[in-house]
Enzyme design. Structure first.
Site, short mmCIF file in Angstrom:
data_model
loop_
_atom_site.label_atom_id
_atom_site.label_comp_id
_atom_site.label_asym_id
_atom_site.label_seq_id
_atom_site.Cartn_x
_atom_site.Cartn_y
_atom_site.Cartn_z
N ARG A 1 -7.39 -2.89 9.55
CA ARG A 1 -6.44 -3.84 10.15
C ARG A 1 -7.07 -4.58 11.33
O ARG A 1 -6.69 -5.70 11.63
CB ARG A 1 -5.15 -3.13 10.56
CG ARG A 1 -4.49 -2.43 9.37
CD ARG A 1 -3.01 -2.60 9.29
NE ARG A 1 -2.45 -1.70 8.30
CZ ARG A 1 -2.18 -2.03 7.03
NH1 ARG A 1 -2.39 -3.27 6.61
NH2 ARG A 1 -1.68 -1.14 6.20
N LYS B 1 -4.43 6.11 14.55
CA LYS B 1 -4.60 5.36 13.30
C LYS B 1 -6.07 5.37 12.89
O LYS B 1 -6.84 6.19 13.36
CB LYS B 1 -4.05 3.94 13.48
CG LYS B 1 -2.55 3.90 13.77
CD LYS B 1 -1.74 4.41 12.60
CE LYS B 1 -0.27 4.46 12.91
NZ LYS B 1 0.51 5.12 11.87
N ASP C 1 1.96 -1.07 11.89
CA ASP C 1 0.65 -1.51 11.38
C ASP C 1 0.33 -2.95 11.76
O ASP C 1 -0.78 -3.42 11.48
CB ASP C 1 0.61 -1.35 9.86
CG ASP C 1 0.64 0.11 9.45
OD1 ASP C 1 0.27 0.97 10.27
OD2 ASP C 1 1.03 0.40 8.29
N ARG D 1 -6.35 2.44 18.17
CA ARG D 1 -6.15 0.99 18.19
C ARG D 1 -5.86 0.43 19.58
O ARG D 1 -6.09 -0.76 19.80
CB ARG D 1 -5.05 0.59 17.20
CG ARG D 1 -5.52 0.69 15.77
CD ARG D 1 -4.51 0.20 14.75
NE ARG D 1 -5.09 0.35 13.40
CZ ARG D 1 -4.40 0.44 12.28
NH1 ARG D 1 -3.08 0.36 12.32
NH2 ARG D 1 -5.01 0.57 11.13
N GLY E 1 -4.81 8.07 5.35
CA GLY E 1 -3.93 9.09 5.93
C GLY E 1 -2.74 9.37 5.02
O GLY E 1 -2.30 10.53 4.89
N LYS F 1 0.83 -1.21 0.00
CA LYS F 1 0.00 0.00 0.00
C LYS F 1 0.86 1.26 0.00
O LYS F 1 0.65 2.17 -0.80
CB LYS F 1 -0.92 -0.04 1.23
CG LYS F 1 -1.87 1.11 1.39
CD LYS F 1 -3.03 0.72 2.27
CE LYS F 1 -2.74 0.79 3.74
NZ LYS F 1 -2.56 2.16 4.28
N SER F 2 1.84 1.30 0.88
CA SER F 2 2.68 2.51 0.99
C SER F 2 3.41 2.78 -0.32
O SER F 2 3.52 3.93 -0.77
CB SER F 2 3.73 2.32 2.09
OG SER F 2 3.12 2.22 3.34
#
Ligand code: S3P
Length: 425
Positions: A385, A339, A312, A343, A80, A8-9
């Site tokens: 997640r 996040k 993550d 979380r 984000g 993803k990043s």
């Protein structure tokens, strides 16, 4: 044996750098999922020509001056990374162009997340960024025509989104931009920039690093190969560890050392995970993982020395800790409160509902592992997640686990359920 979806990043960065560059950037292995699609949608709103052919993404970049003022707000949705990287990119790209303006917004979750951490240093560089609603949060406006001046900035917390935003801003500033971090956050931006013709000087400074980028640089289109996302692989690694006699090979997983803290921790807990193939040719290290399930796991401690390398993966590690024997202590993890959900709060709440013994701490969690979880109903809190971690718990809990709001899994891992069904049958 299977592949996990693209990182993803890296997918976000490939799209954004492709849009800033002149020429056609080809991206193989792009993650076609909610978050990176939000990035593509924002670029589309600024008239960047983007095409998908099969699994490949083509970005026909026109350079920074090709980014048009969007007629509508740029909606980063749940992402984000999209919002924060875009702020830096636009502040730099439009610094010398008056008449440009973009509103950046997001969904309800993203509108609660802190944005000052990017806005403050960008303003120090001279950017004109204004809060549109509540101070400190999205939506905000990036207004062109304020030329940026390179600065030296020391990141108060290790965050790759802020680091990336400042590097992107620095590319189009006057002078030199220096970003220092005490601990190395994921380094995908600085690894990818050279393949777009941009020089970034990186030096190690006692556990952290110092990055230097010169302003006035022009990007040229590059070719990007996106490896599988280790953060998505983590759920399948955990699933295989929890199912007795499971044997799973995950191919093409990104093994960038700034991201592999999860593997280190599961090995410390007694899990059998091996890197069976490794390739370092494309700028991002990649390998195959072999996981053998059914070993007894034991508790461990995760602190600041590891947090940035597995930030993550805490949700899935918390699940594994419930299935382990003994205490797992997670500390120095205040960042988890900012996040997609808080979380620390949501993990403690929901894992306890599933029969876990999890105590929320100001900066972490203490988990008393009982060698298993009962199962039952839980809520994702709209956090992908968490949904993925709880679904993974369901593969090994005594009773089925049902996850309310599980559709948010598509933000990073579309097709997770179907893939699990295929692996089990
Ligand atoms: C990301 C950086 C991390 C991570 C996020 C993706 C990125 O956030 O949690 O999922 O792509 O730069 P922080 O930079 O806030 O640590």
């Amino acid at each position: 044996r299977c592949r996990v979806p693209g990182d993803k990043s890296i997918s976000h960065r490939a799209a954004l750098l492709g849009a800033l560059a002149k020429g056609t950037t080809r991206v193989r292995g792009f993650l076609w999922a909610g978050d990176p699609l939000a990035t593509l949608d924002c670029l589309h709103r600024m008239a960047v020509p983007i095409a998908r052919r099969g699994t490949e993404l083509f970005i026909h970049g026109q350079g920074k001056d090709g980014l048009q003022t969007p007629g509508q707000p740029l909606d980063a949705r749940n992402s984000g990374t999209t919002a924060r990287l875009l702020m830096g990119l636009l502040a730099g790209a439009w610094g010398e162009r008056t008449g440009t303006r973009a509103i950046i917004t997001g969904d309800q979750s993203l509108q609660k997340r802190p944005m000052r951490r990017v806005v403050d240093p960008l303003r120090m560089m001279g950017a004109d960024v204004r809060w549109v609603g509540q101070e400190g949060c999205l939506p905000l406006a990036v207004i062109g025509g304020s030329p940026l001046q390179g600065r030296e900035y020391h990141l108060p917390v290790a965050t790759a989104q802020v680091k990336g935003a400042l590097l992107l801003a620095g590319l189009h500033s006057q002078g030199t931009t220096v970003v220092c971090e005490d601990q190395i956050s994921r380094d995908h931006t600085e690894r990818m920039l050279p393949s777009f013709g941009v020089a970034v000087q990186v030096s190690d400074v006692s556990g952290g690093q110092r990055l230097v980028v010169q302003g006035g640089q022009h990007l040229v289109a590059g070719d990007v190969v996106v490896p599988g996302d280790i953060s998505s692989a983590a759920f399948l690694v955990a699933a295989a560890l929890l199912v007795p006699d499971a044997e799973l090979v995950l191919t093409g997983v990104g093994l960038n050392p700034t991201r592999t803290g999860f593997l280190q921790v599961v090995q410390t807990m007694g899990g059998q995970v091996e890197v069976v193939a490794f390739d370092n040719r494309t700028g991002e290290p990649v390998g195959d993982l072999l996981i053998r399930g059914g070993q007894d796991l034991h508790g461990t401690t995760i602190d600041h020395t590891l947090i940035p390398r597995l930030v993550d993966e805490i949700p899935v590690l918390a699940v594994l800790a419930c299935f382990a024997h003994g205490e797992t202590v997670i500390r120095d993890a205040q960042e988890l409160r900012y996040k997609e959900s808080d979380r620390l709060r949501t993990l403690a709440l929901e894992l306890n509902r599933l029969g876990g013994e999890v105590a929320e701490q100001p900066d972490g969690l203490v988990i008393r592992g009982q060698g298993g979880l009962r199962g039952g109903k839980c809520d994702s809190h709209g956090d992908h997640r968490l949904a993925l971690a709880f679904a993974t718990a369901g593969l090994a809990a005594q009773e089925p686990v049902s996850v309310l709001g599980a559709e948010c899994m598509d933000v990073s891992f579309p097709g997770f359920s179907a893939l699990c069904r295929r692996l089990i049958s």
